[in-house]
Design an enzyme around this catalytic site. Structure first.
Site, PDB file in Angstrom:
ATOM      1  N   ASN A  70      62.652  63.567  53.926  1.00 25.58           N
ATOM      2  CA  ASN A  70      64.085  63.602  53.617  1.00 25.58           C
ATOM      3  C   ASN A  70      64.389  64.664  52.581  1.00 25.58           C
ATOM      4  OD1 ASN A  70      65.466  62.523  50.942  1.00 25.58           O
ATOM      5  ND2 ASN A  70      63.513  61.422  51.125  1.00 25.58           N
ATOM      6  N   CYS A 132      62.876  64.112  41.460  1.00 26.36           N
ATOM      7  CA  CYS A 132      63.475  64.341  42.784  1.00 26.36           C
ATOM      8  C   CYS A 132      63.107  65.733  43.282  1.00 26.36           C
ATOM      9  CB  CYS A 132      65.001  64.196  42.734  1.00 26.36           C
ATOM     10  SG  CYS A 132      65.744  64.539  44.340  1.00 26.36           S
ATOM     11  N   THR A 267      61.143  53.210  52.255  1.00 24.88           N
ATOM     12  CA  THR A 267      61.378  53.575  53.660  1.00 24.88           C
ATOM     13  C   THR A 267      61.356  52.366  54.607  1.00 24.88           C
ATOM     14  OG1 THR A 267      60.421  55.738  53.202  1.00 24.88           O
ATOM     15  CG2 THR A 267      60.475  55.088  55.509  1.00 24.88           C
TER      16      THR A 267
HETATM   17  C1  LIG Z   1      66.084  58.606  52.314  1.00 19.55           C
HETATM   18  C2  LIG Z   1      65.471  58.511  50.944  1.00 19.55           C
HETATM   19  C3  LIG Z   1      66.253  58.709  49.815  1.00 19.55           C
HETATM   20  C4  LIG Z   1      65.703  58.615  48.536  1.00 19.55           C
HETATM   21  N1  LIG Z   1      66.494  58.777  47.435  1.00 19.55           N
HETATM   22  C5  LIG Z   1      65.959  58.618  46.198  1.00 19.55           C
HETATM   23  C6  LIG Z   1      66.795  58.687  45.037  1.00 19.55           C
HETATM   24  O1  LIG Z   1      68.007  58.862  45.111  1.00 19.55           O
HETATM   25  N2  LIG Z   1      66.194  58.556  43.827  1.00 19.55           N
HETATM   26  C7  LIG Z   1      64.849  58.299  43.680  1.00 19.55           C
HETATM   27  O2  LIG Z   1      64.358  58.157  42.554  1.00 19.55           O
HETATM   28  N3  LIG Z   1      64.043  58.205  44.774  1.00 19.55           N
HETATM   29  C8  LIG Z   1      64.573  58.350  46.005  1.00 19.55           C
HETATM   30  N4  LIG Z   1      63.763  58.222  47.110  1.00 19.55           N
HETATM   31  C9  LIG Z   1      62.327  57.949  46.919  1.00 19.55           C
HETATM   32  C10 LIG Z   1      62.014  56.452  47.035  1.00 19.55           C
HETATM   33  O3  LIG Z   1      62.706  55.707  46.051  1.00 19.55           O
HETATM   34  C11 LIG Z   1      60.491  56.194  46.906  1.00 19.55           C
HETATM   35  O4  LIG Z   1      60.064  56.607  45.634  1.00 19.55           O
HETATM   36  C12 LIG Z   1      59.680  56.930  47.956  1.00 19.55           C
HETATM   37  O5  LIG Z   1      60.368  56.995  49.181  1.00 19.55           O
HETATM   38  C13 LIG Z   1      58.315  56.275  48.194  1.00 19.55           C
HETATM   39  O6  LIG Z   1      58.435  54.954  48.646  1.00 19.55           O
HETATM   40  P1  LIG Z   1      58.438  54.553  50.227  1.00 19.55           P
HETATM   41  O7  LIG Z   1      57.285  55.262  50.856  1.00 19.55           O
HETATM   42  O8  LIG Z   1      58.327  53.062  50.250  1.00 19.55           O
HETATM   43  O9  LIG Z   1      59.749  55.028  50.770  1.00 19.55           O
HETATM   44  C14 LIG Z   1      64.304  58.316  48.397  1.00 19.55           C
HETATM   45  C15 LIG Z   1      63.525  58.116  49.545  1.00 19.55           C
HETATM   46  C16 LIG Z   1      64.078  58.198  50.796  1.00 19.55           C
HETATM   47  C17 LIG Z   1      63.203  57.955  52.003  1.00 19.55           C
END
Ligand SMILES: Cc1cc2nc3c(=O)[nH]c(=O)nc-3n(C[C@H](O)[C@H](O)[C@H](O)COP(=O)(O)O)c2cc1C
Length: 306
Positions: A70, A132, A267
């Site tokens: 993303n 980020c 996710t």
């Molecule tokens: C679509 C999307 C948007 C995200 N937006 C943010 C955000 O605004 N701020 C943030 O700290 N992390 C953001 N993340 C990261 C997630 O919070 C997380 O740290 C990362 O996706 C790993 O976890 P996961 O594999 O369970 O998704 C985003 C992730 C995804 C997939």
């Protein structure tokens, strides 16, 4: 006797260690029809910035083997609208609310955001998103221990709220950065944000997302994230909130055994919006089955010779 699931993160008392990750749960309203939001340990909001942001051009996401890429670019309504329109709704849920904040370019924005949010009773904690990958910075604050220290120190001076610093996996030594956050007064660290990555459409011979590179998330990154939690756990004393590819009870337990006090589901919310609640039940069952009286007995209990 039922197993104790409650954990403390700074001043925060969570009834269980499962929260939802920033950016993957909107401002929670979208999930109300699917689950009892009140069952969650905590809710982390989509990152907000001082001014509203439209985010990056589309396409912003694509599917990858065992995950997604993303580059949303922190689309959000900005501080003022967040406080006026989102915060009252989130507060009514009755679950500790962790507000994720970031600066667009000037790190001083973190101080202004923290000062404003410090005044609100609805805000239980602040998560500093210094990781980020989807802004046009050449380098992230969390890629440098000194910059991490200075940023966290600055915010620490203006707020009494529990501070969580969210770190990037795009570094050589995660423990060094986590230690810098701890030294600066962070109450906890959140590990990890997404991994820099890229996908190509071979028929069009072009990148699959408009910004070319983005952040990889989902089960594909779990082994990297678990390793980083384990490395940080051995170096720091403050709690770790582990995330990266958690999709079920077993994957959440991996992080807890590696040293995470709490976990965040990201996710996986897009695939099964109820997954966090299922994981809470699953952890409860695991503790009972193994006759473990408290989740604290499990944290960092990895049996390992190294
Ligand atoms: C679509 C999307 C948007 C995200 N937006 C943010 C955000 O605004 N701020 C943030 O700290 N992390 C953001 N993340 C990261 C997630 O919070 C997380 O740290 C990362 O996706 C790993 O976890 P996961 O594999 O369970 O998704 C985003 C992730 C995804 C997939």
């Amino acid at each position: 006797m039922p197993a104790k699931l409650s954990v403390n993160i700074g001043k925060l008392k969570l009834k269980n260690p499962v929260m939802v990750a920033s950016g993957t749960f909107g401002y929670a309203e979208e999930f109300r029809d699917f689950m009892d939001l009140n069952k969650l340990g905590a809710i982390v909001t989509k990152t907000i910035t001082l001014q509203p942001r439209r985010g990056n051009p589309v396409p912003r996401t694509c599917e990858t083997p065992a995950g997604m890429l993303n580059s949303i670019g922190l689309e959000n309504p900005g501080l003022e609208v967040f406080i006026k329109e989102k915060l009252p709704i989130l507060h009514k849920i009755g679950v500790p609310l962790i507000v994720s904040i970031a600066s667009e370019s000037d790190p001083k924005d973190f101080i202004i955001l923290a000062r404003h949010l410090d005044k609100s009773k609805a805000v239980a904690a602040l998560e500093l998103n210094i990781s980020c990958p989807n802004l046009q910075h050449t380098k992230l604050i969390s890629q440098d221990a000194k910059e991490t220290y200075n940023l966290v120190r600055g915010v620490r001076k203006v707020t009494q709220k529990t501070l969580i610093t969210k770190l990037s996996p795009n570094v050589t030594d995660i423990a060094e950065i986590a230690l810098a956050a701890q030294k600066a007064g962070s109450d906890a660290v959140a590990l990890v944000n997404t991994i820099n990555a890229m996908c190509i459409d071979v028929n069009k011979r072009s990148p699959k997302i408009a910004m070319v590179t983005g952040g990889l998330s989902g089960p594909a990154i779990r082994p990297v994230a678990v390793r980083m939690v384990w490395e940080a756990y051995r170096k720091i004393k403050i709690p770790i909130i582990g995330m990266g590819g958690i999709i079920d009870t077993s994957s959440a337990l991996e992080f807890i055994l590696a040293g995470a006090t709490a976990v965040s589901v990201g996710t996986a919310n897009f695939i099964n919006p109820k997954v966090s609640v299922e994981i809470i039940e699953g952890i409860k069952k695991y503790l009972m089955k193994n006759k473990i009286s408290s989740i604290y007995k499990l944290i960092g209990s990895l049996e390992c010779k190294r």
